[in-house]
Design a protein around this motif. Structure first.
Motif, PDB file in Angstrom:
ATOM      1  N   TRP A  79       0.835  -1.204   0.000  1.00 33.21           N
ATOM      2  CA  TRP A  79       0.000   0.000   0.000  1.00 33.21           C
ATOM      3  C   TRP A  79       0.869   1.254   0.000  1.00 33.21           C
ATOM      4  O   TRP A  79       0.565   2.224  -0.708  1.00 33.21           O
ATOM      5  CB  TRP A  79      -0.925  -0.001   1.212  1.00 33.21           C
ATOM      6  CG  TRP A  79      -2.095  -0.930   1.078  1.00 33.21           C
ATOM      7  CD1 TRP A  79      -2.536  -1.526  -0.059  1.00 33.21           C
ATOM      8  CD2 TRP A  79      -2.970  -1.343   2.123  1.00 33.21           C
ATOM      9  NE1 TRP A  79      -3.643  -2.295   0.210  1.00 33.21           N
ATOM     10  CE2 TRP A  79      -3.933  -2.206   1.543  1.00 33.21           C
ATOM     11  CE3 TRP A  79      -3.045  -1.100   3.483  1.00 33.21           C
ATOM     12  CZ2 TRP A  79      -4.948  -2.802   2.283  1.00 33.21           C
ATOM     13  CZ3 TRP A  79      -4.059  -1.686   4.239  1.00 33.21           C
ATOM     14  CH2 TRP A  79      -5.010  -2.537   3.633  1.00 33.21           C
ATOM     15  N   TYR A  80       1.942   1.245   0.773  1.00 33.37           N
ATOM     16  CA  TYR A  80       2.835   2.400   0.824  1.00 33.37           C
ATOM     17  C   TYR A  80       3.440   2.685  -0.547  1.00 33.37           C
ATOM     18  O   TYR A  80       3.470   3.830  -1.012  1.00 33.37           O
ATOM     19  CB  TYR A  80       3.944   2.161   1.845  1.00 33.37           C
ATOM     20  CG  TYR A  80       5.002   3.241   1.865  1.00 33.37           C
ATOM     21  CD1 TYR A  80       4.760   4.468   2.473  1.00 33.37           C
ATOM     22  CD2 TYR A  80       6.246   3.033   1.247  1.00 33.37           C
ATOM     23  CE1 TYR A  80       5.726   5.463   2.484  1.00 33.37           C
ATOM     24  CE2 TYR A  80       7.211   4.026   1.256  1.00 33.37           C
ATOM     25  CZ  TYR A  80       6.949   5.238   1.870  1.00 33.37           C
ATOM     26  OH  TYR A  80       7.901   6.224   1.872  1.00 33.37           O
ATOM     27  N   ASP A  81       3.930   1.643  -1.211  1.00 34.18           N
ATOM     28  CA  ASP A  81       4.529   1.825  -2.540  1.00 34.18           C
ATOM     29  C   ASP A  81       3.505   2.366  -3.533  1.00 34.18           C
ATOM     30  O   ASP A  81       3.834   3.204  -4.387  1.00 34.18           O
ATOM     31  CB  ASP A  81       5.100   0.491  -3.053  1.00 34.18           C
ATOM     32  CG  ASP A  81       6.326   0.041  -2.266  1.00 34.18           C
ATOM     33  OD1 ASP A  81       6.948   0.904  -1.602  1.00 34.18           O
ATOM     34  OD2 ASP A  81       6.649  -1.159  -2.313  1.00 34.18           O
ATOM     35  N   MET A  82       2.254   1.895  -3.424  1.00 33.88           N
ATOM     36  CA  MET A  82       1.213   2.346  -4.355  1.00 33.88           C
ATOM     37  C   MET A  82       0.882   3.823  -4.150  1.00 33.88           C
ATOM     38  O   MET A  82       0.770   4.583  -5.121  1.00 33.88           O
ATOM     39  CB  MET A  82      -0.043   1.490  -4.189  1.00 33.88           C
ATOM     40  CG  MET A  82       0.134   0.039  -4.653  1.00 33.88           C
ATOM     41  SD  MET A  82      -1.280  -1.010  -4.228  1.00 33.88           S
ATOM     42  CE  MET A  82      -2.515  -0.432  -5.414  1.00 33.88           C
ATOM     43  N   VAL A  83       0.738   4.252  -2.894  1.00 30.28           N
ATOM     44  CA  VAL A  83       0.389   5.660  -2.660  1.00 30.28           C
ATOM     45  C   VAL A  83       1.566   6.573  -2.986  1.00 30.28           C
ATOM     46  O   VAL A  83       1.367   7.717  -3.429  1.00 30.28           O
ATOM     47  CB  VAL A  83      -0.100   5.898  -1.210  1.00 30.28           C
ATOM     48  CG1 VAL A  83      -1.357   5.103  -0.928  1.00 30.28           C
ATOM     49  CG2 VAL A  83       0.977   5.598  -0.196  1.00 30.28           C
TER      50      VAL A  83
END
Length: 584
Positions: A79-83
């Motif tokens: 999720w962190y990489d996506m945001v």
């Protein structure tokens, strides 16, 4: 009430601003919005409650900051990489996170749960911001949060407001819907509120969220959690903890609905009845009476007749419910529901929300509203006490001044005075009060209503008094009375005052105050009074038509107004009612 990036849904839509930012903006400071726009209120606010959602408070700030505990979890790292990638990847992450949370599939290792250091830190940040910017006499920063009951798509949210300082508010963390420590039944919330007051000696109240997405159960006759009719305990407890109702906000106006008030030509104002949060449940007409203020006030008379206590004896306030940290309630400064709807050439034509009956478009957001309070000073204590006694009114964004008093012997000399409130308090009760016992020589109650226009807003069209009553057969009724209006208009054969006119120039997003009045006032006696019937009365004040926010957007960005979007509207105010109870 207002949300910041601390709220799950606000963060998912890109909100980056904090509770401290929200208070700075409300006080009149300039800052940069989540989408990079420089923003500053031309007229600061007097008070604000930052009411971030209780459930998973503070999740997104941790994710955006790359909290090491989150990055240690595979899902959290993804999720962190996506945001961080932004664009469509960021949108995908936000949707995935919200779905996981709403369906109860959120990874516990990533959740901001009550009792955890992450949750405690988020709550303390909210408290610290309010304490830092609270400036008695100048600006009041309330501590608060929004309890987020949404089971089955039934929005039963309540905004909790503290009279207290952070010393007491920090003793107990907010009540969530997350079991085993929380719950989604309002009765459980009221128990928590009582526990808070018993434990801290503090004082707290709840404001029922606008009910138009509640599937008809914001003001129930039957308890949806038990399947049984509501009981005396429900009536008494709700009356104790919930003195106010949010009658207007971004997701639609909640005073009444044209289906419920077919003879009221002003009932269909920014109506938002086209869906619920659960796409499997279509909106039906029989739900509406449990969602709107006027019908709820009528139900309250019936339930009081049964239990001796009126659970829906509430005052009126408005709020934005904005999720941008920016308290912008007026048509010409509307910044949208969430950060994805901040001003841009495309925001009117972008889908805003998908529902059971179709897609709600961006232009269908409503620029509303504000809470107005009559208090002797601008402090937490004075404003809270005024809210508790219901001496409040809602506006759809205008800063008009409205007063409303009820008694038995007001006269024209009282209203002609330049200080009519002195007679208002001396001879009767203000909005939110109960009429004194009818004197032996009185034939009908008299009411004193007056309004001053917003100094930079539209002139006033009219003042109306809305009455609801309970007959001897237990049936409720309602009527709208035009009390005083601008110009020399005459009521028609049906008693309706003709429209005031419209000076809006759509091409230039402007209007002229060549119609209407800057001030309206009247003493009115109920011509249909029956001393044996319980009743309530409240004031609705209408401005002349002014441009809608979508018209301002079209002018500023040089784009077309979407088909179906209103180009103008009549801003309005709703006062808290005054109630009449028969002698004995």
């Amino acid at each position: 009430h207002l949300h910041t990036g601390m709220s799950m849904d606000a963060g998912a839509f890109g909100a980056r601003l904090t509770p401290e930012d929200a208070h700075r903006f409300a006080r009149g400071e300039e800052l940069t919005s989540s989408t990079g726009l420089r923003v500053k209120l031309s007229r600061p606010l007097d008070f604000l409650v930052v009411a971030d959602h209780s459930d998973n408070m503070g999740f997104f700030p941790r994710l955006y900051a790359g909290d090491p505990k989150m990055l240690a979890d595979p899902t959290g790292k993804r999720w962190y990489d996506m945001v961080q990638a932004g664009g469509q990847e960021g949108v995908k992450a936000a949707v995935e996170i919200i779905i996981a949370f709403s369906e109860g599939k959120f990874p516990e290792a990533l959740a901001s749960l009550p009792g955890s250091p992450a949750y405690g830190s988020a709550w303390e940040e909210t408290i610290d911001a309010a304490e830092k910017y609270n400036d008695p006499g100048h600006y009041t920063a309330f501590i608060g949060y929004e309890w987020t009951s949404n089971t089955g798509g039934n929005n039963l949210h309540r905004v909790l407001v503290y009279r207290d300082s952070g010393v007491k508010a920090s003793v107990m963390e907010p009540y969530t819907t997350l079991k085993p420590l929380g719950g989604d039944n309002p009765r459980e919330l009221w128990k928590w509120m009582e526990q808070y007051e018993d434990k801290t000696g503090g004082h707290i109240l709840a404001i029922a969220h606008n009910g138009n997405l509640s599937n008809g159960i914001m003001f129930p006759i039957r308890d949806s959690f038990t399947g049984r009719s509501i009981d005396r305990a429900y009536a008494e407890t709700r009356a104790k903890w919930e003195p106010l109702y949010e009658a207007t906000q971004i997701k639609g106006d909640g005073e009444t609905h044209p289906y419920l008030s077919p003879e009221d030509e002003f009932a269909d104002y920014e109506t938002w009845d086209i869906g619920n949060l659960d796409a499997s449940q279509a909106k039906t007409d029989d739900m509406l009476a449990g969602e709107y203020a006027r019908s709820a006030l009528k139900r309250g008379l019936q339930l009081e007749d049964k239990f001796g206590t009126n659970p829906y004896k509430f005052g009126m306030v408005g709020s934005t419910d904005s999720h941008t940290s920016l308290a912008t309630a007026q048509e010409d400064n509307f910044f949208g529901k969430h950060s994805g709807a901040e001003p841009s050439p495309e925001r009117m034509t972008h889908p805003f929300m998908k529902t059971d009956v179709g897609t709600i478009m961006g232009w269908q957001q409503v620029s509303s509203g504000l809470a107005a309070v009559w208090a002797p000073e601008n402090t937490r204590e004075a404003i809270f006490d005024a809210m508790e006694r219901k001496e409040t009114y809602a506006t759809t964004g205008s800063r008009m001044l409205v007063r409303f008093f009820g008694g038995w012997d007001y006269n024209d000399a009282d209203i002609a005075s330049r200080t009519p409130a002195f007679a208002g308090y001396e001879k009767g009760v203000p909005m939110g009060g109960d009429l004194p016992t009818i004197p032996d020589n009185a034939e009908a109650p008299t009411f004193m209503a007056f309004a001053l226009k917003d100094p930079i807003g539209g002139n006033l069209d009219r003042i109306q008094i809305i009455k609801g009553w309970l007959d001897t057969d237990g049936e409720t009724h309602g009527k709208v009375y035009d009390v005083v209006w601008s110009g020399d208009r005459k009521p028609d054969a049906d008693g309706k005052v003709p429209p005031v006119g419209n000076t809006v120039d759509v091409k230039t997003a402007s209007f002229t105050n060549t119609i209407g009045e800057s001030e309206l006032a009247a003493v009115w006696t109920d011509p249909d009074f029956d001393p044996s019937q319980k009743a309530f009365y409240y004031v609705r004040v209408l401005e002349i038509p002014t441009p809608r926010w979508s018209t301002y957007d079209a002018f500023r960005f040089g784009v077309d107004i979407p088909e179906g979007a209103p180009v103008s509207g009549q801003e309005r105010a709703y006062t808290s009612p005054i109630w009449y109870t028969p002698k004995g």
